[in-house]
Enzyme design. Sequence first.
Site, mmCIF file in Angstrom:
data_model
loop_
_atom_site.group_PDB
_atom_site.id
_atom_site.type_symbol
_atom_site.label_atom_id
_atom_site.label_comp_id
_atom_site.label_asym_id
_atom_site.label_seq_id
_atom_site.Cartn_x
_atom_site.Cartn_y
_atom_site.Cartn_z
ATOM 1 C CE1 TYR A 1 -4.378 -2.101 4.775
ATOM 2 C CE2 TYR A 1 -3.346 0.043 4.446
ATOM 3 C CZ TYR A 1 -3.920 -1.106 3.931
ATOM 4 O OH TYR A 1 -4.015 -1.269 2.566
ATOM 5 C CB SER B 1 -0.884 0.015 1.255
ATOM 6 O OG SER B 1 -1.508 1.270 1.453
#
Length: 267
Positions: free
Chosen positions: A156, A143
């Site tokens: 995350y 990401s």
Amino acid sequence: MTDLTGKAALVTGSVQGIGFEIAKALAMAGASIAVHGLADAAQAREACEALKAAGAPEARFFGHDLSDPQAAGDLVKQVAAWTPIDILVNNAGIQQTAPLADMDIKVFQRIVTINLTAAFATMQAAMPAMAERGYGRVINIASVHGLVASVNKAPYVASKFGLVGMSRVAALEYATVGTRASGGVTVNCICPGWTETSILDPQINARAADHDGDRAAAIADLLSEKQPSRRMSDPAEIGALALWLCDPVAHNLTGTAIPVDGGWTAQ
């Protein structure tokens, strides 16, 4: 055009979104696909049929729950019993937002287990056989938050930074495997910015509440903060990049974390 005839790929989290589009791109190039996800029988059948229609000689569903670290290694073993794994795409991931002070430790552990520990387990199980054959591709879907941080996303961000670092270690360990002709064994991360997937729905819906329910205005507001292009990526664009990474010509592209983020991390 990349030709993956005779090769097989395991793509985790591939019944929808980015994972499905990656699987579809590989299928269109002739690869057999091990489809994975938490899906009911109808969803699994639909995904497999769509991938075969796209060009996969075979597509078979595997439903292992990656919140169990043991299941990730078992997944690779079961897929390998069906077909040797030439391409491993670790795409399965989850996200839940909350301030650091309020984040439940069990939520933190679950996110890290699915996003990072499962990738470790699949790589550990799959890569030795790739090395024996002289060709292998590991593509980890990290990401933009594997490169830069963001508030309210501690687990995350931790998992994606970890995924980028772990991928670089694996790239170094397997760098000498194979040849230019065979394609070698490479490990890379793709780091999407804002991409049109369901994982963004909670953030978009929260913004929409501040814009009288206008979803388009919410998306524009969201992108204006960080993504200079102010355009979301289509999941199929991530699939196209993953396909190119699988080409033997990419034998010397390893250990990278490639942002697809409209200039986000260039700032």
